[in-house]
Design a protein around this motif. Structure first.
Motif, PDB file in Angstrom:
ATOM      1  N   PRO A  69      -4.522   8.055   6.248  1.00  0.00           N
ATOM      2  CA  PRO A  69      -5.142   9.012   5.514  1.00  0.00           C
ATOM      3  C   PRO A  69      -4.961  10.457   5.936  1.00  0.00           C
ATOM      4  CG  PRO A  69      -6.823   7.849   6.575  1.00  0.00           C
ATOM      5  CD  PRO A  69      -5.616   7.203   6.956  1.00  0.00           C
ATOM      6  N   LEU A 100       0.898  -1.269  -0.087  1.00  0.00           N
ATOM      7  CA  LEU A 100       0.091  -0.123   0.015  1.00  0.00           C
ATOM      8  C   LEU A 100       0.669   1.335   0.071  1.00  0.00           C
ATOM      9  CD1 LEU A 100      -2.494  -0.971   2.856  1.00  0.00           C
ATOM     10  CD2 LEU A 100      -2.905  -1.162   0.356  1.00  0.00           C
ATOM     11  N   ARG A 101       0.101   2.406  -0.372  1.00  0.00           N
ATOM     12  CA  ARG A 101       0.909   3.839  -0.329  1.00  0.00           C
ATOM     13  C   ARG A 101       0.655   4.210   1.315  1.00  0.00           C
ATOM     14  NH1 ARG A 101       0.954   7.137  -5.638  1.00  0.00           N
ATOM     15  NH2 ARG A 101       2.687   8.124  -4.258  1.00  0.00           N
ATOM     16  N   ALA A 150     -10.499   1.474  -5.841  1.00  0.00           N
ATOM     17  CA  ALA A 150      -9.319   2.253  -6.228  1.00  0.00           C
ATOM     18  C   ALA A 150      -8.279   1.213  -6.649  1.00  0.00           C
ATOM     19  CB  ALA A 150      -8.736   2.903  -5.104  1.00  0.00           C
ATOM     20  N   ARG A 151      -7.863   0.130  -5.620  1.00  0.00           N
ATOM     21  CA  ARG A 151      -6.894  -0.836  -5.994  1.00  0.00           C
ATOM     22  C   ARG A 151      -7.069  -1.361  -7.379  1.00  0.00           C
ATOM     23  NH1 ARG A 151      -4.505  -3.682  -2.119  1.00  0.00           N
ATOM     24  NH2 ARG A 151      -3.816  -5.145  -4.094  1.00  0.00           N
ATOM     25  N   LYS A 154      -0.610   6.893   2.080  1.00  0.00           N
ATOM     26  CA  LYS A 154      -1.753   7.454   2.437  1.00  0.00           C
ATOM     27  C   LYS A 154      -3.073   6.536   2.532  1.00  0.00           C
ATOM     28  CE  LYS A 154      -2.369   8.332  -2.723  1.00  0.00           C
ATOM     29  NZ  LYS A 154      -2.345   9.416  -3.849  1.00  0.00           N
ATOM     30  N   SER A 155      -2.803   5.356   1.855  1.00  0.00           N
ATOM     31  CA  SER A 155      -3.878   4.374   2.231  1.00  0.00           C
ATOM     32  C   SER A 155      -3.785   3.915   3.623  1.00  0.00           C
ATOM     33  CB  SER A 155      -3.683   3.299   1.133  1.00  0.00           C
ATOM     34  OG  SER A 155      -3.790   3.884  -0.315  1.00  0.00           O
TER      35      SER A 155
END
Length: 487
Positions: free
Chosen positions: A251, A244-245, A287-288, A247-248
């Motif tokens: 948040p 994951l990034r 989103a993914r 921001k995920s």
């Protein structure tokens, strides 16, 4: 005088000469220790790989194993850097504490061996100096031997350390962070080391979402780095392991030093709460899912564009009919000919100028269109939105259409003469039908994608409501999970 003779014997690896000097002056080694010579005979013998001489030196003066040279290196540093495994074993037996000694660069012997890629020396140090404890030795910047090995592209060193300490302790080492908060995976992604990344991701205990002091996960590091052809494969490998990034994960703004990084579990969850958290990962959030779709589209575009560029380039340098092999400017009588030609020029350009002009135009369109797609994909520009993917797909249609037209022009040029009334009309009809069928197919694809664009903008403006799947997902959840969610 005796010290100079001793050093000369050590440099040559001459054990009899060394013993002769000791027989004449038995205290010469003690004087070297007291005088603080910048480089002892054991340093020289260790770096030169004179095993027998090292054995004699340690038998007569074992304290030499802990002496430092002008750079703060012990003999073990030098032997490890050169990969002399037998000497490393002898030095560790004489002074096990030397495995933890640091030179002026803040590096222990295992660190210099890892940088040089001395796999056997690293394995011997790990096994002979306390196992995982020696592998946990860090530099002044908090780097383990694994950090240095990955930074220098020494995957075999990483394999050797993990194999020596076991997967459990190895996973702990692989998750270790340096002074910048970077784990081994951060460095491997930054260096674009695909094989190292795959090896790390295959170890169950490795955290795929560590966050460094800049607030970046390995996937963030990949997105922030200059783009190249390896990025797609690396991104797919990370996403397959649920990377994951940041921001995920978080948040909102958080202090990276105070973050508790969630460890992604690769085992089946047992509690209802874990089941509830696992379902979105298995079914992939929108989103993914969109990110994966775009990533696959990018990979497909890169492959097809590369193939078209290759074919177009080959067609340009070897046009239909080939090229003239010699100059022809005068006839047998020495008079200039009306239509001269020169070696290396296209025969088709000489005989069928109009057809060659069309061939040249459409082949150039195919070549430049495909190169444009490749340039956009590797440029590193933020072109990952769907609208940019549509632009690239339209460019790909242009390249493919131009390549098809180039093919039919070349095919017609290399067939029988047009004066053949039996064959040429049939060939012309087949060609026209095939081209028409191709344009019909392109029209269907264009209309279909145009419809998708229209639906997208209508949904964005609110004229079409998105389907709600929450009720369906609720039905798919077990009863106990639904109760926990309500609580």
């Amino acid at each position: 005088m005796e010290i100079e003779k001793l050093l000369q014997a050590v440099q040559n690896g001459d054990v009899p000469a060394f013993l002769d000097v000791l027989q004449r002056d038995p205290l010469v080694l003690d004087r070297i220790i007291v005088l603080g010579v910048s480089e002892t005979p054991l340093h020289a013998a260790s770096v030169l790989g004179h095993t027998n001489l090292v054995q004699e030196l340690l038998r007569r003066a074992p304290k030499l194993a802990s002496e430092l040279d002008s750079r703060g290196n012990t003999p073990l540093h030098l032997a490890a850097a050169k990969g002399h495994v037998e000497i490393v074993t002898l030095l560790l037996s004489a002074d096990p504490a030397a495995a933890s000694a640091r030179n002026l660069d803040g590096r222990a012997p295992i660190h210099v061996a890892a940088i040089k890629g001395r796999v056997d020396a690293v394995g011997r140090i790990v096994v002979g100096a306390g196992g995982a404890r020696s592998a946990r030795e860090v530099t002044d910047r908090g780097e383990t031997a694994l950090h240095l090995a990955v930074a220098n592209g020494k995957l075999e060193v990483v394999r050797a350390v993990v194999g020596a300490v076991g997967e459990r302790d190895g996973a702990e080492l692989l998750n270790w962070k340096d002074c910048d908060g970077n784990s081994i995976l951060h460095i491997a992604v930054a260096k674009k080391q695909i094989e190292t990344i795959k090896f790390l991701l295959a170890i169950p205990g490795v955290n795929v979402n560590p966050i460094n002091k800049n607030g970046s996960t390995p996937l963030d590091v990949l997105k922030q780095s200059p783009r190249d052809l390896q990025d797609m494969e690396i991104e797919d490998s990370l996403l397959n392991e649920r990377a994951l990034r940041s921001k995920s994960i978080y948040p909102f703004d958080h202090d990276p030093d105070q973050m508790q990084i969630p460890q992604v579990s690769r085992e089946a969850p047992t509690s209802p709460l874990l089941v509830m958290r696992e379902i979105p990962l298995k079914n992939k959030p929108p989103a993914r899912k969109r990110a994966n779709e775009i990533s696959h589209h990018r990979s497909s575009l890169m492959v097809v564009a590369s193939l078209i560029a290759t074919v177009a380039f080959q067609a340009a340098i070897t046009p239909p009919g080939g090229v003239w092999q010699s100059d022809y400017t005068v006839d047998d009588n020495g008079k200039p000919v009306k239509e001269p030609h020169f070696a290396g020029t296209s025969i088709m350009a000489h005989n069928q100028r109009k057809e060659y002009g069309l061939f040249f135009i459409f082949n150039t369109m195919a070549f430049l269109s495909s190169l444009s797609i490749i340039l956009l994909l590797v440029s590193g520009l933020p072109i990952k939105r769907r609208r940019w993917m549509w632009v690239q797909m339209v460019t790909m249609w242009i390249a493919m259409t131009a390549q098809v037209i180039t093919y039919f022009i070349a095919l017609r040029h290399m067939t029988l003469d047009k004066t053949d009334s039996d064959v040429f009309p049939v060939l012309k009809k087949v060609t026209e039908t095939a081209v028409l069928a191709w344009f019909c197919l392109m029209g269907v694809v264009f209309i279909g994608n145009l419809g998708r664009v229209c639906v997208y903008y209508l949904r964005k403006k609110g004229y079409i409501k998105k389907k709600k799947k929450r009720e369906e997902e609720a039905r798919a959840l077990p009863d106990d999970v639904g109760e926990d969610e309500e609580v």
